[in-house]
Motif scaffolding. Sequence first.
Motif, short mmCIF file in Angstrom:
data_model
loop_
_atom_site.label_atom_id
_atom_site.label_comp_id
_atom_site.label_asym_id
_atom_site.label_seq_id
_atom_site.Cartn_x
_atom_site.Cartn_y
_atom_site.Cartn_z
N LEU A 157 0.83 -1.19 0.00
CA LEU A 157 0.00 0.00 0.00
C LEU A 157 0.87 1.25 0.00
N PRO A 158 0.36 2.37 -0.55
CA PRO A 158 1.09 3.63 -0.42
C PRO A 158 1.03 4.15 1.01
N GLN A 159 2.00 4.94 1.40
CA GLN A 159 2.10 5.59 2.71
C GLN A 159 2.54 4.65 3.82
N MET A 160 1.94 3.48 3.91
CA MET A 160 2.39 2.48 4.87
C MET A 160 1.93 1.11 4.38
N SER A 161 2.68 0.08 4.71
CA SER A 161 2.35 -1.26 4.24
C SER A 161 1.19 -1.85 5.03
N GLY A 162 0.63 -2.93 4.51
CA GLY A 162 -0.41 -3.64 5.24
C GLY A 162 0.10 -4.16 6.57
N PHE A 163 1.38 -4.56 6.62
CA PHE A 163 1.98 -4.98 7.88
C PHE A 163 1.91 -3.86 8.91
N GLU A 164 2.26 -2.66 8.48
CA GLU A 164 2.26 -1.51 9.39
C GLU A 164 0.84 -1.15 9.82
N VAL A 165 -0.12 -1.28 8.90
CA VAL A 165 -1.52 -1.04 9.25
C VAL A 165 -1.93 -1.99 10.37
N CYS A 166 -1.62 -3.28 10.20
CA CYS A 166 -1.95 -4.26 11.24
C CYS A 166 -1.32 -3.90 12.57
N ARG A 167 -0.05 -3.54 12.52
CA ARG A 167 0.68 -3.24 13.75
C ARG A 167 0.05 -2.05 14.49
N HIS A 168 -0.27 -1.00 13.73
CA HIS A 168 -0.89 0.18 14.36
C HIS A 168 -2.26 -0.15 14.94
N VAL A 169 -3.04 -0.94 14.22
CA VAL A 169 -4.37 -1.33 14.71
C VAL A 169 -4.24 -2.08 16.02
N ARG A 170 -3.31 -3.04 16.09
CA ARG A 170 -3.15 -3.84 17.31
C ARG A 170 -2.59 -2.99 18.47
N GLU A 171 -1.65 -2.10 18.16
CA GLU A 171 -1.07 -1.26 19.21
C GLU A 171 -2.10 -0.32 19.83
N SER A 172 -3.14 -0.02 19.06
CA SER A 172 -4.21 0.84 19.58
C SER A 172 -5.20 0.05 20.45
N GLY A 173 -5.00 -1.28 20.52
CA GLY A 173 -5.89 -2.11 21.31
C GLY A 173 -7.11 -2.59 20.55
N ASN A 174 -7.14 -2.36 19.25
CA ASN A 174 -8.28 -2.75 18.41
C ASN A 174 -8.13 -4.21 18.00
N ALA A 175 -9.14 -5.04 18.31
CA ALA A 175 -9.10 -6.47 17.98
C ALA A 175 -9.79 -6.79 16.65
N LEU A 176 -9.98 -5.78 15.80
CA LEU A 176 -10.63 -5.98 14.50
C LEU A 176 -9.96 -7.13 13.75
N PRO A 177 -10.69 -8.17 13.35
CA PRO A 177 -10.09 -9.24 12.56
C PRO A 177 -9.54 -8.71 11.23
N ILE A 178 -8.34 -9.13 10.87
CA ILE A 178 -7.68 -8.65 9.66
C ILE A 178 -7.18 -9.81 8.82
N ILE A 179 -7.54 -9.80 7.55
CA ILE A 179 -6.99 -10.75 6.58
C ILE A 179 -6.07 -9.98 5.64
N LEU A 180 -4.82 -10.40 5.55
CA LEU A 180 -3.86 -9.76 4.66
C LEU A 180 -3.88 -10.43 3.29
N LEU A 181 -3.77 -9.60 2.25
CA LEU A 181 -3.66 -10.09 0.87
C LEU A 181 -2.31 -9.67 0.31
N THR A 182 -1.61 -10.59 -0.31
CA THR A 182 -0.31 -10.23 -0.86
C THR A 182 0.04 -11.10 -2.06
N ALA A 183 0.86 -10.55 -2.93
CA ALA A 183 1.36 -11.32 -4.08
C ALA A 183 2.61 -12.09 -3.71
N ARG A 184 3.11 -11.87 -2.48
CA ARG A 184 4.35 -12.51 -2.04
C ARG A 184 4.02 -13.75 -1.21
N ASP A 185 4.71 -14.86 -1.48
CA ASP A 185 4.39 -16.11 -0.82
C ASP A 185 5.53 -16.63 0.04
#
Length: 234
Positions: free
Chosen positions: A64-92
């Motif tokens: 993603l632009p501005q920050m990666s999906g990994f970083e999005v997940c990390r910020h969401v979890r650090e905020s205490g948000n338990a929102l379920p997250i599924i990551l999509l990637t072309a890298r295996d």
Amino acid sequence: MNTSPAAAAAKSILIVEDDEQMGLALVRGLRAEGYRTALVANGVDALINAAAGKFALAVVDVMLPQMSGFEVCRHVRESGNALPIILLTARDAVDDRVTGLDSGADDYLTKPFSFAELAARIRALIRRDPAAHRAEVTAGDLTLDSQSRKGYVAGESLALSPNEFMLLRELITRLEATATRTQLLEAVWGSAAHIDPNIVEQYISALRKKLAARDSIVSIVTVRGVGYFAAVSG
């Protein structure tokens, strides 16, 4: 009849995808499945929407632009948000999967993927009953609070994604008893179908690292060819 906010949230999915064609395809597919959707194209907008608390789940692209999906997940979890997250990637690469799990993602799909598989994983995550298993579970120096879905080692916070919490709780409640991969897939992901069984090993690896980092006396033992069990030393 108006839909209550809680009922709407139970069917609302946040899509974070900067590829317009892929994003619109996900919107069409998920709306056909009966979900409400919101589509954003960058990590900042993803965090703003996740913080609003109106979604049952997020599908997040890694690149993603501005920050990666990994970083999005990390910020969401650090905020205490338990929102379920599924990551999509072309890298295996295995390292990418581990990074995704360590950042707090609940699941991981590699492009190209079957939409039926994505839909199945979404259903499994949304199906969870947040009111279930409210009691604390304790083993050795580890405590899991099922109401807040937080973990503690000797009183210190143990950062866990929702799936990590559920997997660790399943192992702790079966203390010293072996759970098969199929049992763990069904308990945590809702089904052993459409789920790569290797994901259990990846989550176990992530949990071992987190427990070791806290010097916990709780360990997870592999029973080769069968499954895993939790043990307390000392």
